[in-house]
Scaffold this motif. Sequence first.
Motif, mmCIF file in Angstrom:
data_model
loop_
_atom_site.group_PDB
_atom_site.id
_atom_site.type_symbol
_atom_site.label_atom_id
_atom_site.label_comp_id
_atom_site.label_asym_id
_atom_site.label_seq_id
_atom_site.Cartn_x
_atom_site.Cartn_y
_atom_site.Cartn_z
ATOM 1 N N GLU A 176 0.809 -1.224 0.000
ATOM 2 C CA GLU A 176 0.000 0.000 0.000
ATOM 3 C C GLU A 176 0.843 1.275 0.000
ATOM 4 O O GLU A 176 0.311 2.391 0.039
ATOM 5 N N SER A 177 2.163 1.133 -0.073
ATOM 6 C CA SER A 177 3.049 2.299 0.024
ATOM 7 C C SER A 177 2.855 3.261 -1.144
ATOM 8 O O SER A 177 2.754 2.859 -2.299
ATOM 9 N N THR A 178 2.819 4.546 -0.816
ATOM 10 C CA THR A 178 2.752 5.595 -1.831
ATOM 11 C C THR A 178 3.977 6.498 -1.770
ATOM 12 O O THR A 178 4.003 7.562 -2.386
ATOM 13 N N TRP A 179 4.992 6.066 -1.012
ATOM 14 C CA TRP A 179 6.186 6.884 -0.827
ATOM 15 C C TRP A 179 7.061 6.877 -2.078
ATOM 16 O O TRP A 179 7.294 5.842 -2.681
ATOM 17 N N ALA A 180 7.592 8.052 -2.407
ATOM 18 C CA ALA A 180 8.641 8.170 -3.423
ATOM 19 C C ALA A 180 9.982 8.114 -2.696
ATOM 20 O O ALA A 180 10.082 8.568 -1.542
ATOM 21 N N PRO A 181 11.020 7.556 -3.317
ATOM 22 C CA PRO A 181 12.320 7.467 -2.636
ATOM 23 C C PRO A 181 12.822 8.811 -2.097
ATOM 24 O O PRO A 181 13.308 8.884 -0.966
ATOM 25 N N ASP A 182 12.698 9.876 -2.888
ATOM 26 C CA ASP A 182 13.177 11.190 -2.432
ATOM 27 C C ASP A 182 12.442 11.657 -1.183
ATOM 28 O O ASP A 182 13.053 12.179 -0.245
ATOM 29 N N GLU A 183 11.141 11.467 -1.178
ATOM 30 C CA GLU A 183 10.303 11.929 -0.076
ATOM 31 C C GLU A 183 10.625 11.180 1.210
ATOM 32 O O GLU A 183 10.806 11.783 2.279
#
Length: 200
Positions: A176-183
Amino acid sequence: MRAEHLGPQRRRPQVLDTALDIAADEGLAQITFANIAARMGVSRPVVYDCYRTRGDLLAALLERETEVALSRLTAILPPLKTGSVEDMFVEGFRSLLGDVRERPASWRIIFTEDPDPTLAEAISGGRRQLTEHTAAVMRPLFERWQIADLERVLPVLTEVFLGICETSVRTMLAPESTWAPDELADIVGRAAYRALRART
């Protein structure tokens, strides 16, 4: 058409690549000699020529992926001479999490929550190797920071750092992750820096 004949030495990397693909598509439990042979278009004896047992194959796969993980994890730690150490941590986590996005199957094997019993010993050895190598790389940075009682503190701070690394990897891998690597790197990189500096 059957694949061309190659000796075990040249075939082993192909076997491991195929096993990794199966893990990504179907999970660790589906890494079998039969499935690998079918995907490669070879007979099962060809796979057995490369690895005697499924346990040997899985251990070799984990060892290979752990070596890559070591280089990624230790790259997070900045060199002795650098500008902003905190920014270097963020950049390091950005590289790590970018790799997790590019090669999720590798990281799922390394940080699997439900390890195949066949892999238990290899996973334990891999984690121990990660911890020892990370501690060795972290030591010069802690010496630069003049952390008191370093021999006693180093194992604890190493585990803190690896715990943050593992949390960030698991967060990226979550379905369910919506994280971008940079963020995510901006958060965990700064958190890791501040956690490690808490002793100074």
